[in-house]
Design an enzyme around this catalytic site. Structure first.
Site, mmCIF file in Angstrom:
data_model
loop_
_atom_site.group_PDB
_atom_site.id
_atom_site.type_symbol
_atom_site.label_atom_id
_atom_site.label_comp_id
_atom_site.label_asym_id
_atom_site.label_seq_id
_atom_site.Cartn_x
_atom_site.Cartn_y
_atom_site.Cartn_z
ATOM 1 N N TYR A 1 82.503 47.567 -26.021
ATOM 2 C CA TYR A 1 81.249 48.270 -25.749
ATOM 3 C C TYR A 1 81.054 48.426 -24.245
ATOM 4 O O TYR A 1 80.687 49.502 -23.758
ATOM 5 C CB TYR A 1 80.082 47.486 -26.362
ATOM 6 C CG TYR A 1 78.749 48.203 -26.286
ATOM 7 C CD1 TYR A 1 78.382 49.123 -27.256
ATOM 8 C CD2 TYR A 1 77.853 47.951 -25.249
ATOM 9 C CE1 TYR A 1 77.160 49.780 -27.202
ATOM 10 C CE2 TYR A 1 76.630 48.603 -25.180
ATOM 11 C CZ TYR A 1 76.293 49.510 -26.161
ATOM 12 O OH TYR A 1 75.086 50.165 -26.090
ATOM 13 N N ASP B 1 84.702 67.270 -35.059
ATOM 14 C CA ASP B 1 85.120 65.920 -34.721
ATOM 15 C C ASP B 1 85.707 66.019 -33.312
ATOM 16 O O ASP B 1 86.775 66.588 -33.119
ATOM 17 C CB ASP B 1 86.171 65.409 -35.715
ATOM 18 C CG ASP B 1 86.612 63.988 -35.419
ATOM 19 O OD1 ASP B 1 86.472 63.536 -34.261
ATOM 20 O OD2 ASP B 1 87.122 63.315 -36.336
ATOM 21 N N LYS C 1 80.788 52.104 -22.349
ATOM 22 C CA LYS C 1 79.586 52.561 -21.649
ATOM 23 C C LYS C 1 79.798 52.656 -20.140
ATOM 24 O O LYS C 1 79.214 53.525 -19.480
ATOM 25 C CB LYS C 1 78.416 51.640 -21.985
ATOM 26 C CG LYS C 1 78.037 51.648 -23.469
ATOM 27 C CD LYS C 1 77.756 53.062 -23.976
ATOM 28 C CE LYS C 1 77.344 53.077 -25.425
ATOM 29 N NZ LYS C 1 77.082 54.460 -25.926
#
Length: 317
Positions: free
Chosen positions: A169, A73, A173
């Protein structure tokens, strides 16, 4: 001799999608590839998705490389430290680092303005999709520095600086594009190490195919639901792009920038696994009109800032 024979790579988020294909493509080029992710056999970590890192590692080996599955993880620093210690112990070097951890499919709330978004979901998305990349680079890049050469690849979505449809988002990105830029700047005294970002086009990932109710064999049937899917690409298209970058002796010329699978295919001459060479950029412009790419002019606004001028030797090593 294969172009990446003898090289060691770490691909994070290698359970499925672009990460799996990048790992397999590096293996196809002869590399030993550490394939990391959270999902292992019998313990899926992303809903009921069946893909596992063991399966990815097996595919890397079948492609001609040597796949090594390690459950990690990447938001847990101790696990990343242990992974990097394992790589150093088993191989004594690292040539390619691909940061592809995402984990945000169930967290991104597309269609909602930021004042209606779930903060717990947003914070978790950023931890998975941005913080994990920083943590991994923090502990893996010193291995590259020891040998004075290597490639760092940040996997993003889109080759523009434009809005991406959702605040978290968009932030995630764009952040990894900025990570590639900032790491390249801080590595400028180490010309043998290159950091850059890469984007696929409309990706025919396992989840996307399932969502459309099709397989790779009949994927064109999905164009009845979304006609833009005709310009899609398999995850191996961006995988082959990363392999081409890793084999390019002049890759340093690309430091700090974001590149697309479709433009790199034209530059290096590779095709997708189905023999096609889809060009999402050209399809998009033909369908919707020209968009502003993150080209040299766009990056010019990121250079010669106050810090560059006031403290050109910063940070000191």
């Amino acid at each position: 001799m294969k172009p990446l024979e003898g090289q060691v790579a770490l691909v994070t988020g290698a359970t499925r999608g672009a990460g799996r294909a990048i790992a397999c493509s590096l293996g196809e080029a002869g590399a030993t590839v550490y394939c990391t992710g959270r999902s292992v056999r019998g313990r899926p970590a992303t809903g009921q998705r069946p893909e596992t890192i063991e399966e990815t590692a097996e595919r890397v080996t079948a492609a001609g490389g040597h796949g090594i599955a390690v459950q990690v993880d990447h938001t847990v620093e101790e696990q990343v430290e242990a992974l990097c210690a394992q790589i150093r112990r088993e191989h004594g070097k690292l040539d390619v680092l691909v940061n592809d951890v995402w984990g945000g499919d169930e967290l991104a709330e597309f269609g909602e303005p930021f004042w209606k978004l779930s903060m717990p979901k947003g914070k978790l998305l950023l931890e998975r999709a941005v913080t994990s990349h920083i943590v991994t680079s923090r502990h893996a890049v010193p291995i590259l520095l020891e040998q004075g050469r290597g490639l760092i690849v940040e996997v993003t979505d889109g080759d523009s600086f434009g809005y991406r449809g959702n605040l978290f988002y968009d932030l995630a990105k764009m952040s990894v594009i900025r990570l590639a830029f900032a790491m390249a700047w801080e590595l400028r005294r180490h010309p043998g190490i290159t950091a850059l970002a890469i984007t696929p086009g409309f990706l025919r990932s396992e989840a996307m195919l399932d969502g459309f109710g099709v397989t790779e064999e009949n994927w064109r049937d999905a164009t009845a639901k979304d006609p833009h899917f005709i310009a899609s690409e398999t995850p191996f298209f961006v995988g082959r792009a990363v392999a081409a970058l890793a084999a390019d002796p002049n890759v340093a010329a690309k430091a700090g920038r974001v590149f697309s699978s479709w433009d790199l295919a034209r530059e290096y001459g590779f095709t997708d696994v189905d023999g096609r060479q889809p060009h999402w950029g050209e399809y998009f412009e033909k369908t919707f009109g020209p968009y502003r790419k993150a080209d040299e002019a766009a990056y010019a606004s990121w250079r010669d800032g106050p810090m560059d001028l006031a403290a050109p030797d910063w940070p000191k090593e």
